[in-house]
Design an enzyme around this catalytic site. Structure first.
Site, PDB file in Angstrom:
ATOM      1  N   CYS A 110       0.889  -1.161   0.000  1.00 55.46           N
ATOM      2  CA  CYS A 110       0.000   0.000   0.000  1.00 55.46           C
ATOM      3  C   CYS A 110       0.923   1.206   0.000  1.00 55.46           C
ATOM      4  CB  CYS A 110      -0.905   0.006   1.223  1.00 55.46           C
ATOM      5  SG  CYS A 110      -1.878   1.520   1.353  1.00 55.46           S
ATOM      6  N   CYS A 113      -0.553   4.175   2.312  1.00 52.01           N
ATOM      7  CA  CYS A 113      -0.691   4.091   3.772  1.00 52.01           C
ATOM      8  C   CYS A 113      -0.275   2.704   4.230  1.00 52.01           C
ATOM      9  CB  CYS A 113      -2.101   4.459   4.223  1.00 52.01           C
ATOM     10  SG  CYS A 113      -3.439   3.645   3.343  1.00 52.01           S
ATOM     11  N   SER A 114      -1.226   1.883   4.609  1.00 50.53           N
ATOM     12  CA  SER A 114      -0.862   0.609   5.226  1.00 50.53           C
ATOM     13  C   SER A 114      -1.974  -0.407   5.036  1.00 50.53           C
ATOM     14  CB  SER A 114      -0.615   0.829   6.712  1.00 50.53           C
ATOM     15  OG  SER A 114      -1.714   1.520   7.280  1.00 50.53           O
ATOM     16  N   CYS A 115      -2.740  -0.298   3.962  1.00 53.53           N
ATOM     17  CA  CYS A 115      -3.869  -1.196   3.737  1.00 53.53           C
ATOM     18  C   CYS A 115      -3.378  -2.640   3.697  1.00 53.53           C
ATOM     19  CB  CYS A 115      -4.579  -0.811   2.445  1.00 53.53           C
ATOM     20  SG  CYS A 115      -5.287   0.853   2.557  1.00 53.53           S
TER      21      CYS A 115
END
Lengths: 205, 222
Positions: A110, A113-115
């Site tokens: 991602c 972000c941090s999906c």
């Protein structure tokens, strides 16, 4: 962070101590205002510390390896197939399974972000959320894989899936040779978290 | 917004730092930061896209210089302040590690411990009925439009202007850019795959591909 021990002189530790005090004060404020039930906060943390993690995803992959009909359902509708094993919900509402083959190796990132697919893998590791991985996975995936100790054959195409919406990806690594007749529980021991992100491959028996 | 969070293809960050023990949390406060953020999110005072937008619009130097959960806390404080759930004075005290007597805030839907498992298992699906037929189909060639919206967006800079192939059609999903502004607008969502050589020129391996998940309004027929 040990409570009641105030003898750290290292600046790093005093900074962390500052955040400990700040977040503790914030929680007290929010509980005082009636916004937050501290027992719910405990339960949320406990869920991701002890109950939800890569062992969930490993069960999914092992089932797909052992049961071709399940693998087909996972390919057709991963959200429903994963829910069959009891895993669903937050950060996994819309799942897609990516099947690795000798020709195609999938890797998930991602960049924004941090999906990450929480119901099957738990919370992402620090490196997954870090600038080097987010920046480099899309431009030099083979160099990143090499840092994880993974060398792909010349003939294998790398396909990087950047999860930029709410679709969450689970990589189904190739089943290692020499595992004929293994049951699902034994197969699951070969499925590493990194293999399900695509920065690794399954363990060899 | 062309923010520093949009990291795909940036250079100079060095190698991926792997930890051998990989603790889930690196300090006690990180645990509480996770729990507080999820608990406050469950009140419905903001949605997931507003929460992401709050993190990603932090000042660039602060974003790059903060650890992951420090970004979460900064964004959580900002969201609560914007909605009048906490005051500037209360936050100033929190930053000193102290709490003044908490003034009563507006009534919120509070997540109780007994509801946590159900709420997590349900999640918050963003799929919605489609208003019309899908504008693209698997195999279609599409261009990622050259968009630079000042607000929240999920179209990474590194694909803008490039032509790719639709490899996934996911139905209609809430459009993040509008949702971040509090509007529920459903659009068709696609997975679009690009050739690495096209995205990165000589730096891209001609064998490789990179995909993003893109809403219809990010794309045009090519």
């Amino acid at each position: 962070m040990s409570a009641g021990h105030d003898h750290d002189h290292d600046s790093d530790h005093s900074h962390l101590g500052e955040m400990d005090l700040r977040v503790r004060a914030l929680e007290t404020l929010l509980v005082g205002k009636g916004y937050v039930d501290p027992a719910a906060v405990d339960r949320l943390i406990e869920t991701y510390e002890t109950r939800v993690g890569p062992h969930n995803g490993a069960r999914v992959v092992a089932r797909a390896w052992a049961d071709p009909a399940y693998a087909q359902r996972l390919a057709d509708d991963a959200t429903a197939a994963i829910a069959e094993l009891g895993y669903s919900g937050r950060q996994g509402e819309h799942m897609v399974a990516l099947f690795n083959t000798p020709d195609v190796h999938h890797m998930v990132v991602c960049t924004l972000c941090s999906c990450y697919p929480w119901p099957v893998l738990g919370l992402p590791p620090v490196w997954y959320k870090s600038a080097p991985y987010r920046a480099r996975a899309v431009i030099e995936p083979r160099a990143v894989l090499a840092e994880f100790g993974v060398q792909m054959p010349e003939t294998t195409r790398i396909v990087v899936r950047d999860s930029t919406a709410e679709v969450r990806y689970l990589v189904v690594p190739m089943r290692p040779a020499g595992t004929d007749g293994w049951d699902e529980a034994r197969l699951a021991t070969l499925v590493t978290r990194d293999a399900m992100i695509g920065t690794g491959v399954a363990r060899q028996p | 917004m062309n923010g520093v969070h949009d990291m795909g293809g940036l250079q100079g960050f060095g190698p991926v730092q792997l930890e051998t023990d990989e603790p889930l949390f690196h300090a006690a406060w990180e645990r509480r930061a996770l729990g507080l953020t999820l608990a406050m999110g469950a009140t419905g005072a903001w949605n997931i896209d507003q929460s992401r937008a709050a993190r990603e619009s932090l000042p660039p130097a602060q974003y790059l210089g903060s650890s992951y959960y420090a970004i979460w806390i900064a964004a959580l404080e900002r969201l609560m302040r914007q909605r009048g759930l906490v005051t500037a004075d209360e936050l100033a005290a929190v930053h000193q590690g102290t709490v003044a007597a908490a003034a009563a805030g507006p009534a919120l839907r509070v997540l109780r411990a007994g509801e946590v498992d159900t709420a997590l298992a349900r999640g918050t699906p963003v799929s919605r009925p489609a208003a019309g037929p899908a504008p693209f189909a698997i195999g279609d060639r599409v261009r990622a439009r050259n968009l630079h919206p000042p607000g929240h967006t999920r179209l990474p800079r590194y694909v803008r202007g490039h032509v790719g192939t639709v490899v996934g059609v996911h139905g209609a999903h809430l459009f993040a850019d509008a949702h971040a502004e509090g509007r529920d607008e459903a659009q068709w969502l696609f997975t679009v795959e690009f050739s690495a050589a096209d995205l990165w020129g000589p730096q891209g391996d001609p064998r490789d591909r990179v995909s993003v998940d893109a809403w219809a309004s990010y794309l045009e027929a090519a």
